[in-house]
Design a protein around this motif. Structure first.
Motif: not given
Length: 221
Positions: A94-96, A112-119, A125-128
């Motif tokens: 998970l990219v953070l 290959g990342a499964r997800g992408y969230v900004v800091k 939302e991060l835990l989800r």
């Protein structure tokens, strides 16, 4: 005679490794995640080399990865993502990160990342997102999701290559082997194979020779 009802065995916690070059960020993430009974931080790393070693030693199910590691190039996080997922099938990355760019979101998924969230994402939302990638689902915050939608609307006349893929293409054109390309670019042979597979897919090519010919014809190399 009464039968005693058995209590279901507790579900094993998701094992997480944090990869970020800022110790204060890692400590903050650890303090958040350690409050959750189903999540366990088993390791931390500040560089790509450390990350490879820590993941090999701890065998996590999830890696939270910052794309920009200060000691390396801008693409180091992407290359690390490809390397980790190539070596450890089933590992969820998970990219953070603080960086939000339409092409970067797409590149991360292609690596290959499964997800992408900004800091700046909130804790809920991060835990989800973490739990989503643990279930083998994709996870994007609202910003990254919007970037994905915009990128899908773009229909370029020719394939869009990352800077790393262009470097691999140029070395392919020189006739170098995967091992020699890896040595030139300071990446593993596995990562080279990953990039070549992506290039072939983007060009709908069936061989290395077809890739070189097509790229030359398009003026890419």
């Amino acid at each position: 005679m009464t039968t005693r009802q058995q209590t279901p065995a507790p579900t094993a916690a998701q094992r997480i490794v944090l990869v970020d070059d800022h110790a204060i960020v890692r400590h903050g993430l650890r303090s958040i995640l350690e409050r959750e009974s189903d999540l366990e931080v088993v390791g931390e790393a500040s560089t790509a080399a450390e990350a490879v070693t820590v993941v090999e030693r701890t065998r996590p199910s999830i890696v939270l990865l910052d794309l920009k590691l200060s000691t390396g190039a801008d693409t180091e996080g992407l290359d690390l993502c490809a390397r980790l997922t190539g070596r450890h099938p089933g590992l969820a990355v998970l990219v953070l990160t603080t960086f939000l760019d339409d092409s970067l979101v797409v590149d991360a998924i292609q690596h290959g990342a499964r997800g992408y969230v900004v800091k700046d994402v909130d804790t809920t939302e991060l835990l989800r997102s973490i739990r989503a990638v643990a279930r083998n689902e994709s996870a994007f915050d609202s910003h990254a999701a919007a970037a994905m939608v915009r990128s899908m609307r773009v229909q370029p006349d020719r394939p869009k290559f990352t800077e790393r893929e262009l470097n691999v293409l140029r070395l392919l054109a020189r006739g170098l082997s995967n091992r020699d390309i890896g040595a030139e670019l300071f990446i593993s042979e596995t990562t080279v194979k990953f990039h070549i597979r992506n290039i072939m897919r983007k060009m709908d090519a069936g061989s290395r020779a077809e890739v070189v010919y097509g790229a030359s014809k398009m003026g890419v190399i």
